[in-house]
Write an enzyme that holds these catalytic residues in place. Structure first.
Site, PDB file in Angstrom:
ATOM      1  N   ARG A 299       0.843  -1.214   0.000  1.00 26.43           N
ATOM      2  CA  ARG A 299       0.000   0.000   0.000  1.00 26.43           C
ATOM      3  C   ARG A 299       0.876   1.261   0.000  1.00 26.43           C
ATOM      4  O   ARG A 299       0.943   1.979  -0.990  1.00 26.43           O
ATOM      5  CB  ARG A 299      -0.959  -0.042   1.209  1.00 26.43           C
ATOM      6  CG  ARG A 299      -2.059   0.991   1.189  1.00 26.43           C
ATOM      7  CD  ARG A 299      -1.648   2.392   1.600  1.00 26.43           C
ATOM      8  NE  ARG A 299      -1.086   2.469   2.936  1.00 26.43           N
ATOM      9  CZ  ARG A 299      -0.537   3.570   3.433  1.00 26.43           C
ATOM     10  NH1 ARG A 299      -0.475   4.678   2.719  1.00 26.43           N
ATOM     11  NH2 ARG A 299       0.000   3.569   4.646  1.00 26.43           N
ATOM     12  N   ASP A 300       1.575   1.517   1.094  1.00 27.67           N
ATOM     13  CA  ASP A 300       2.359   2.756   1.198  1.00 27.67           C
ATOM     14  C   ASP A 300       3.483   2.741   0.174  1.00 27.67           C
ATOM     15  O   ASP A 300       3.830   3.777  -0.413  1.00 27.67           O
ATOM     16  CB  ASP A 300       2.932   2.882   2.622  1.00 27.67           C
ATOM     17  CG  ASP A 300       3.131   4.324   3.052  1.00 27.67           C
ATOM     18  OD1 ASP A 300       3.096   5.212   2.187  1.00 27.67           O
ATOM     19  OD2 ASP A 300       3.333   4.571   4.258  1.00 27.67           O
TER      20      ASP A 300
ATOM     21  N   CYS B 100       4.520   9.154   0.077  1.00 31.04           N
ATOM     22  CA  CYS B 100       3.124   9.572   0.060  1.00 31.04           C
ATOM     23  C   CYS B 100       2.960  10.538  -1.104  1.00 31.04           C
ATOM     24  O   CYS B 100       3.681  11.542  -1.170  1.00 31.04           O
ATOM     25  CB  CYS B 100       2.734  10.250   1.371  1.00 31.04           C
ATOM     26  SG  CYS B 100       1.043  10.896   1.324  1.00 31.04           S
TER      27      CYS B 100
ATOM     28  N   ASN C 274       9.391   4.026   3.550  1.00 31.77           N
ATOM     29  CA  ASN C 274       9.170   3.643   4.949  1.00 31.77           C
ATOM     30  C   ASN C 274      10.428   2.980   5.503  1.00 31.77           C
ATOM     31  O   ASN C 274      11.308   2.556   4.756  1.00 31.77           O
ATOM     32  CB  ASN C 274       8.046   2.599   5.025  1.00 31.77           C
ATOM     33  CG  ASN C 274       6.702   3.170   4.647  1.00 31.77           C
ATOM     34  OD1 ASN C 274       6.388   3.296   3.480  1.00 31.77           O
ATOM     35  ND2 ASN C 274       5.917   3.529   5.646  1.00 31.77           N
TER      36      ASN C 274
ATOM     37  N   HIS D  32       4.908   4.417  12.818  1.00 32.96           N
ATOM     38  CA  HIS D  32       4.999   4.345  11.358  1.00 32.96           C
ATOM     39  C   HIS D  32       6.026   5.389  10.923  1.00 32.96           C
ATOM     40  O   HIS D  32       5.716   6.569  10.789  1.00 32.96           O
ATOM     41  CB  HIS D  32       3.599   4.666  10.799  1.00 32.96           C
ATOM     42  CG  HIS D  32       3.480   4.682   9.313  1.00 32.96           C
ATOM     43  ND1 HIS D  32       2.850   3.688   8.595  1.00 32.96           N
ATOM     44  CD2 HIS D  32       3.870   5.586   8.377  1.00 32.96           C
ATOM     45  CE1 HIS D  32       2.852   3.975   7.308  1.00 32.96           C
ATOM     46  NE2 HIS D  32       3.480   5.132   7.147  1.00 32.96           N
TER      47      HIS D  32
HETATM   48  P1  HMG Z   1     -12.917  14.523  -3.109  1.00 30.85           P
HETATM   49  O1  HMG Z   1     -12.337  14.882  -4.430  1.00 30.85           O
HETATM   50  O2  HMG Z   1     -13.204  15.631  -2.121  1.00 30.85           O
HETATM   51  O3  HMG Z   1     -14.195  13.587  -3.276  1.00 30.85           O
HETATM   52  O4  HMG Z   1     -11.864  13.508  -2.485  1.00 30.85           O
HETATM   53  P2  HMG Z   1     -15.742  13.883  -3.029  1.00 30.85           P
HETATM   54  O5  HMG Z   1     -16.116  13.401  -1.675  1.00 30.85           O
HETATM   55  O6  HMG Z   1     -16.014  15.329  -3.379  1.00 30.85           O
HETATM   56  O7  HMG Z   1     -16.428  12.968  -4.155  1.00 30.85           O
HETATM   57  C1  HMG Z   1     -16.227  13.270  -5.559  1.00 30.85           C
HETATM   58  C2  HMG Z   1     -16.413  12.017  -6.422  1.00 30.85           C
HETATM   59  O8  HMG Z   1     -15.440  11.048  -6.063  1.00 30.85           O
HETATM   60  C3  HMG Z   1     -17.779  11.348  -6.238  1.00 30.85           C
HETATM   61  O9  HMG Z   1     -18.147  10.816  -7.510  1.00 30.85           O
HETATM   62  C4  HMG Z   1     -17.481  10.212  -5.303  1.00 30.85           C
HETATM   63  O10 HMG Z   1     -18.363   9.112  -5.442  1.00 30.85           O
HETATM   64  C5  HMG Z   1     -16.084   9.823  -5.754  1.00 30.85           C
HETATM   65  P3  HMG Z   1     -19.221  11.559  -8.465  1.00 30.85           P
HETATM   66  O11 HMG Z   1     -20.449  11.715  -7.626  1.00 30.85           O
HETATM   67  O12 HMG Z   1     -18.568  12.898  -8.788  1.00 30.85           O
HETATM   68  O13 HMG Z   1     -19.335  10.633  -9.636  1.00 30.85           O
HETATM   69  N1  HMG Z   1     -15.372   9.201  -4.608  1.00 30.85           N
HETATM   70  C6  HMG Z   1     -14.840   7.980  -4.638  1.00 30.85           C
HETATM   71  N2  HMG Z   1     -14.730   7.039  -5.593  1.00 30.85           N
HETATM   72  C7  HMG Z   1     -14.123   5.867  -5.250  1.00 30.85           C
HETATM   73  N3  HMG Z   1     -13.659   5.616  -3.997  1.00 30.85           N
HETATM   74  C8  HMG Z   1     -13.741   6.537  -3.022  1.00 30.85           C
HETATM   75  C9  HMG Z   1     -14.353   7.772  -3.333  1.00 30.85           C
HETATM   76  N4  HMG Z   1     -14.589   8.877  -2.610  1.00 30.85           N
HETATM   77  C10 HMG Z   1     -15.202   9.734  -3.386  1.00 30.85           C
HETATM   78  N5  HMG Z   1     -13.289   6.265  -1.798  1.00 30.85           N
HETATM   79  C11 HMG Z   1     -11.136  11.826  -0.942  1.00 30.85           C
HETATM   80  C12 HMG Z   1     -11.923  13.120  -1.125  1.00 30.85           C
HETATM   81  C13 HMG Z   1     -10.966  11.588   0.530  1.00 30.85           C
HETATM   82  C14 HMG Z   1     -11.906  10.694  -1.588  1.00 30.85           C
HETATM   83  C15 HMG Z   1      -9.760  11.994  -1.654  1.00 30.85           C
HETATM   84  O14 HMG Z   1      -9.131  13.123  -1.092  1.00 30.85           O
HETATM   85  C16 HMG Z   1      -8.857  10.804  -1.548  1.00 30.85           C
HETATM   86  O15 HMG Z   1      -9.130   9.757  -2.122  1.00 30.85           O
HETATM   87  N6  HMG Z   1      -7.721  10.953  -0.830  1.00 30.85           N
HETATM   88  C17 HMG Z   1      -6.785   9.846  -0.598  1.00 30.85           C
HETATM   89  C18 HMG Z   1      -5.363  10.328  -0.630  1.00 30.85           C
HETATM   90  C19 HMG Z   1      -4.444   9.179  -0.296  1.00 30.85           C
HETATM   91  O16 HMG Z   1      -4.746   8.019  -0.510  1.00 30.85           O
HETATM   92  N7  HMG Z   1      -3.252   9.506   0.262  1.00 30.85           N
HETATM   93  C20 HMG Z   1      -2.270   8.519   0.645  1.00 30.85           C
HETATM   94  C21 HMG Z   1      -2.650   7.752   1.877  1.00 30.85           C
HETATM   95  S1  HMG Z   1      -2.246   8.616   3.381  1.00 30.85           S
HETATM   96  C22 HMG Z   1      -0.588   8.175   3.690  1.00 30.85           C
HETATM   97  O17 HMG Z   1       0.055   7.615   2.847  1.00 30.85           O
HETATM   98  C23 HMG Z   1       0.005   8.445   5.060  1.00 30.85           C
HETATM   99  C24 HMG Z   1       0.155   7.170   5.888  1.00 30.85           C
HETATM  100  O18 HMG Z   1       1.031   6.259   5.264  1.00 30.85           O
HETATM  101  C25 HMG Z   1       0.709   7.523   7.286  1.00 30.85           C
HETATM  102  C26 HMG Z   1       1.943   8.405   7.261  1.00 30.85           C
HETATM  103  O19 HMG Z   1       2.906   8.102   6.561  1.00 30.85           O
HETATM  104  O20 HMG Z   1       1.924   9.392   7.994  1.00 30.85           O
HETATM  105  C27 HMG Z   1      -1.193   6.465   6.099  1.00 30.85           C
HETATM  106 MG    MG Z   2       3.216   6.365   5.317  1.00 28.86          MG
END
Ligand code: HMG
Ligand code: MG
Length: 319
Positions: free
Chosen positions: A32-33, A258, A267, A225
């Site tokens: 994933r990450d 990320c 990581n 993490h």
């Molecule tokens: P948004 O653009 O604000 O979405 O994204 P929305 O809520 O306005 O929805 C818009 C459209 O997207 C809608 O479709 C939804 O159905 C669709 P429409 O009605 O226009 O046809 N939609 C989706 N489709 C599929 N799956 C979904 C989904 N959600 C909405 N889940 C959102 C908001 C949160 C979805 C977006 O910002 C997002 O996906 N962000 C994820 C970013 C990410 O994955 N970052 C990496 C992970 S975090 C990380 O790595 C850190 C970590 O490792 C810890 C660390 O290191 O500190 C965990």
């Molecule tokens: Mg991370």
């Protein structure tokens, strides 16, 4: 010939026995990450073989993918296909990241039993990563956690930017504790404290864990993490182990980053973690040889060597 020359870590008992856990759960986040940050999308069959090899190497928790908006993380747009193609090994958990109700729908359709929501301790990163304000993230997560727990799923809560944020600088420990407590109150069973951009140092880790203890959050509810951007991940892990943390996130070969925090690199490498745990006599269940083979195999698929020091050293001693 010393054990180091044989490619085995030298086991030396802890100077103060009893201060370190006897067993550590490794929460493997490579699929994933790691893969979310690859420039090229890794083919489905490579992801599936990677997961299979990680399970064969003895890892018991494989964070598998994310049910996020595919436009945001195209590298993981095949989440449903990954879950459908997975050969689940009995006893292995396959958690996934879920940000919102739509993500939970998709995860449930794929038969997922363990999810993780991912909050941020800072306003700027919440906006960049989730398109929400710091407060709005809780409104998004709350119904997800409630429904997931009601369906019998386990929900882990990540807190990102626990130590520093590229836009806001140092992050006060009180701010992190406040976000973490809200996630626990919502129903998360564990918090994973993320050093997203790898700026933490061991004293800062002690200060943050101390602040959680002072806020009555038991160390059994905490995981760490670390990203290894500044080479501190292993030292930070050791600091956390000495304070009783016994779940550590890491990624095979040190893959990772990320996409919404450009300064985040890989990581903590699982191999580097395993080497240290072996040296400390802490149980973890992983076959280091098989894991190194897996990371070497993955490095070939990705077209660049693993950044893990242990992978490099053991490969060199093999050739
Ligand atoms: P948004 O653009 O604000 O979405 O994204 P929305 O809520 O306005 O929805 C818009 C459209 O997207 C809608 O479709 C939804 O159905 C669709 P429409 O009605 O226009 O046809 N939609 C989706 N489709 C599929 N799956 C979904 C989904 N959600 C909405 N889940 C959102 C908001 C949160 C979805 C977006 O910002 C997002 O996906 N962000 C994820 C970013 C990410 O994955 N970052 C990496 C992970 S975090 C990380 O790595 C850190 C970590 O490792 C810890 C660390 O290191 O500190 C965990
Ligand atoms: Mg991370």
């Amino acid at each position: 010939m010393g054990s180091h020359e044989l490619g085995l870590p030298m086991q030396v008992a802890s100077p103060e026995p009893g201060e370190l856990p006897t067993q550590v759960t490794i929460w493997e986040v490579g699929a994933r990450d790691g893969l979310q940050n690859e420039k090229a999308v890794v083919p489905l069959e490579v992801k599936l073989e990677f997961l299979q090899r990680l399970a064969d190497a003895g890892l018991g928790v494989l964070e598998t993918t994310s049910f996020v908006r595919p436009e945001w993380v195209p590298q993981l747009a095949d989440a449903a296909e990954v879950l459908a193609g997975l050969h689940r090994v009995p006893g292995v958990r396959y958690p996934v990241l879920v940000p919102n109700a739509r993500g939970l729908d998709r995860a449930l359709e794929s038969g997922v039993r363990d999810i993780a929501i991912f909050a941020s301790a800072t306003e700027t990163f919440t906006r960049r990563n989730l398109n929400r304000s710091l407060d709005e993230q809780f409104a998004m997560f709350e119904p997800v956690v409630k429904r997931a727990v009601g369906e019998g799923l386990t929900v882990r809560g990540y807190v990102s930017m626990c130590f520093g944020d590229p836009w806001e600088g140092a992050v006060p420990v009180g701010q992190v504790v406040s976000v973490g407590r809200r996630l626990l109150e919502m129903g998360c069973w564990q918090l994973s404290l993320g050093d997203t951009i790898g700026v933490a140092t061991p004293g800062h880790v002690e200060a943050l864990l101390g602040a959680f203890a002072a806020a009555d959050v038991g160390v059994d509810r905490l995981a760490v993490h670390f990203h290894d951007t500044y080479g501190q991940a292993l030292a930070n892990t050791y600091a956390a182990l000495r304070l009783g943390v016994s779940t550590v996130d890491s990624s095979a070969g040190g893959l990772g980053g990320c996409p919404y925090a450009k300064s985040a690199t890989g990581n903590l490498a699982t191999e580097d973690l395993v080497w240290m745990l072996d040296g400390l006599g802490i149980k973890h269940g992983v076959d280091l040889g098989k894991l190194v083979e897996t990371s070497a195999w993955m490095a070939e698929r990705l077209g660049r060597p693993s950044p893990s020091r242990v992978v490099k050293a053991l490969q060199a001693s093999d050739s």
